[in-house]
Design a protein around this motif. Structure first.
Motif, PDB file in Angstrom:
ATOM      1  N   HIS A 139       0.923  -1.000   0.144  1.00  0.00           N
ATOM      2  CA  HIS A 139       0.033   0.019  -0.086  1.00  0.00           C
ATOM      3  C   HIS A 139       1.086   1.180   0.085  1.00  0.00           C
ATOM      4  CE1 HIS A 139      -3.241   2.704   1.104  1.00  0.00           C
ATOM      5  NE2 HIS A 139      -3.947   1.988   0.812  1.00  0.00           N
ATOM      6  N   GLY A 178       3.491  -3.475  -6.528  1.00  0.00           N
ATOM      7  CA  GLY A 178       3.185  -3.007  -7.841  1.00  0.00           C
ATOM      8  C   GLY A 178       3.658  -1.802  -7.839  1.00  0.00           C
ATOM      9  N   PHE A 219       2.920   1.144  -5.948  1.00  0.00           N
ATOM     10  CA  PHE A 219       2.651   1.856  -4.545  1.00  0.00           C
ATOM     11  C   PHE A 219       3.636   2.796  -4.237  1.00  0.00           C
ATOM     12  CE2 PHE A 219       0.237  -2.362  -3.753  1.00  0.00           C
ATOM     13  CZ  PHE A 219      -0.827  -1.639  -3.587  1.00  0.00           C
ATOM     14  N   THR A 274       5.758  -9.575  -6.771  1.00  0.00           N
ATOM     15  CA  THR A 274       4.316  -9.764  -6.965  1.00  0.00           C
ATOM     16  C   THR A 274       3.916 -11.242  -6.868  1.00  0.00           C
ATOM     17  OG1 THR A 274       4.488  -7.903  -8.459  1.00  0.00           O
ATOM     18  CG2 THR A 274       2.226  -8.969  -8.411  1.00  0.00           C
ATOM     19  N   GLU A 327     -12.127   1.971  -5.642  1.00  0.00           N
ATOM     20  CA  GLU A 327     -10.504   1.512  -5.292  1.00  0.00           C
ATOM     21  C   GLU A 327     -10.052   1.059  -6.627  1.00  0.00           C
ATOM     22  OE1 GLU A 327      -8.991   1.100  -2.321  1.00  0.00           O
ATOM     23  OE2 GLU A 327     -10.937   2.207  -1.329  1.00  0.00           O
ATOM     24  N   ASP A 328      -8.798   1.829  -6.740  1.00  0.00           N
ATOM     25  CA  ASP A 328      -7.985   1.573  -8.134  1.00  0.00           C
ATOM     26  C   ASP A 328      -7.135   0.383  -7.788  1.00  0.00           C
ATOM     27  OD1 ASP A 328      -5.091   2.715  -7.493  1.00  0.00           O
ATOM     28  OD2 ASP A 328      -6.492   4.013  -6.506  1.00  0.00           O
ATOM     29  N   LYS A 329      -6.975  -0.196  -6.594  1.00  0.00           N
ATOM     30  CA  LYS A 329      -6.126  -1.311  -6.461  1.00  0.00           C
ATOM     31  C   LYS A 329      -6.817  -2.204  -5.691  1.00  0.00           C
ATOM     32  CE  LYS A 329      -1.757   1.143  -6.628  1.00  0.00           C
ATOM     33  NZ  LYS A 329      -1.566   1.040  -8.141  1.00  0.00           N
ATOM     34  N   THR A 330      -7.606  -3.194  -6.203  1.00  0.00           N
ATOM     35  CA  THR A 330      -8.445  -4.406  -5.486  1.00  0.00           C
ATOM     36  C   THR A 330      -8.262  -5.567  -6.414  1.00  0.00           C
ATOM     37  OG1 THR A 330     -10.251  -4.941  -4.704  1.00  0.00           O
ATOM     38  CG2 THR A 330     -10.671  -3.334  -6.402  1.00  0.00           C
ATOM     39  N   TYR A 331      -7.790  -6.665  -5.799  1.00  0.00           N
ATOM     40  CA  TYR A 331      -8.043  -7.978  -6.581  1.00  0.00           C
ATOM     41  C   TYR A 331      -9.554  -8.246  -6.697  1.00  0.00           C
ATOM     42  CZ  TYR A 331      -9.949 -10.831  -2.763  1.00  0.00           C
ATOM     43  OH  TYR A 331     -10.553 -11.269  -1.648  1.00  0.00           O
ATOM     44  N   ASN A 363      -1.213  -0.780 -13.830  1.00  0.00           N
ATOM     45  CA  ASN A 363      -2.061  -1.744 -13.063  1.00  0.00           C
ATOM     46  C   ASN A 363      -2.349  -2.956 -13.861  1.00  0.00           C
ATOM     47  OD1 ASN A 363      -2.812  -0.469  -9.928  1.00  0.00           O
ATOM     48  ND2 ASN A 363      -3.131   1.043 -11.619  1.00  0.00           N
ATOM     49  N   GLN A 369      -5.262  -4.829 -14.121  1.00  0.00           N
ATOM     50  CA  GLN A 369      -6.678  -4.533 -14.616  1.00  0.00           C
ATOM     51  C   GLN A 369      -6.612  -3.813 -16.087  1.00  0.00           C
ATOM     52  OE1 GLN A 369      -8.701  -2.626 -10.990  1.00  0.00           O
ATOM     53  NE2 GLN A 369      -6.711  -2.097 -10.610  1.00  0.00           N
TER      54      GLN A 369
END
Length: 303
Positions: free
Chosen positions: A112, A132, A134, A146, A218-222, A252, A255
């Protein structure tokens, strides 16, 4: 508890206490996945929670949450342990304070954006690994690491002919941005934020296959990846972290397809949703290389 001292093997202590307090969070999953991936490569791995991915090389250091009513659930107590000093590596996250295990070889895994308060307590010799892109302090020397439980076997498009409408996810502990609630009302979207308590993965598989779109702030979520595997397009409401949808996708790659960065980008999500699975398969191969590099570094240094 005594950590093993075996020829040709290293000991990795993975700071998985977070998973005891927040078992459904992405950080909990990837910490456990990293432990498993290292164990598969033949080394001893020690964790503090019940492993999500059991392996004969993974051992649990008995641990419990010290203060259940602590809103941050950040205080733990674990069984004391001894270890071979020069063959043991601790893997902390970016929110770990100090060096709780008193090891001399330490890696900080950034899951994060950093906070200066925590960063000030790191040792200058700690190696920094980034999950990533962060944010870390300027001029920080860092390496990519990763791992992901992509759950390719679990999540799939069930080809529901009645798929329609919008659902949304809000992250626990994170405030909805200004105007967010009104935005959600416009789309008459259904809240599936409590997916974990309603059945976890099974619930997500069934529920996401009912909707055309998933909305999140959220721009970073699995969870957007899981949605894509289920054939559900995701809309990430612009949070100004990126200059453009292209900038977002470059930073990202998980995504890259099936995800819209803002309402004006929905066309991209619609036309690329069928590319999600192949993209994830390629990323899984790339992830494995970062773990190889991580383990090889410590082998070359300490064995």
């Amino acid at each position: 508890m005594i950590l093993k001292n075996e020829d040709g093997k290293l000991n990795f202590i993975v700071s998985t206490q977070y998973a005891i307090a927040y078992p459904e969070k992405g950080a909990s999953i990837v910490l456990n996945k990293l432990a498993y991936d290292i164990a598969k490569r033949g080394h001893n791995v020690y964790v503090f929670d019940e492993p999500y991915f059991p392996h004969e090389n993974i051992k649990v250091i008995p641990t419990k949450l010290q203060e259940e009513d602590n809103p941050f659930k950040s205080k733990f107590i674990w069984e004391p342990f001894n270890f071979p000093l020069h063959k043991t590596i601790s893997i902390y996250t970016q929110v770990s304070i100090g060096n709780s295990y008193n090891t001399i070889h330490n890696a900080r895994w950034v899951l994060h954006d950093y906070s200066q308060e925590h960063w000030n307590r790191f040792d200058p010799s700690d190696l920094i690994y980034n999950f990533g892109d962060f944010k870390v302090p300027e001029n920080t020397k860092q390496t990519s690491l990763t791992v992901f439980d992509y759950k390719l076997d679990k999540f799939k498009n069930l080809n529901n002919p009645n798929r329609k409408g919008f659902c949304y996810l809000k992250q626990e502990g994170k405030a909805t941005p200004k105007g967010g609630e009104e935005f959600l009302k416009i789309f008459t979207s259904d809240d599936i934020s409590n997916w974990y308590s309603k059945g976890g993965d099974d619930y997500l598989l069934e529920t996401l296959n009912q909707y055309e779109y998933l909305i999140t702030f959220e721009d970073k979520t699995y969870l957007t990846t899981i949605a894509g595997l289920c054939g559900t397009k995701s809309i990430i409401v612009n949070n100004e972290n990126y200059s453009s949808p292209i900038d977002f996708r470059l930073k990202n790659p998980i995504q890259l397809f099936g995800v819209a960065y803002g309402l004006d980008d929905i066309g991209w999500a619609n036309k690329t949703i069928d590319l999600v699975r192949d993209n994830i398969i390629e990323l899984e191969k790339r992830d494995s290389i970062t773990v190889d590099n991580f383990v090889n570094y410590w082998e070359n240094k300490l064995l």
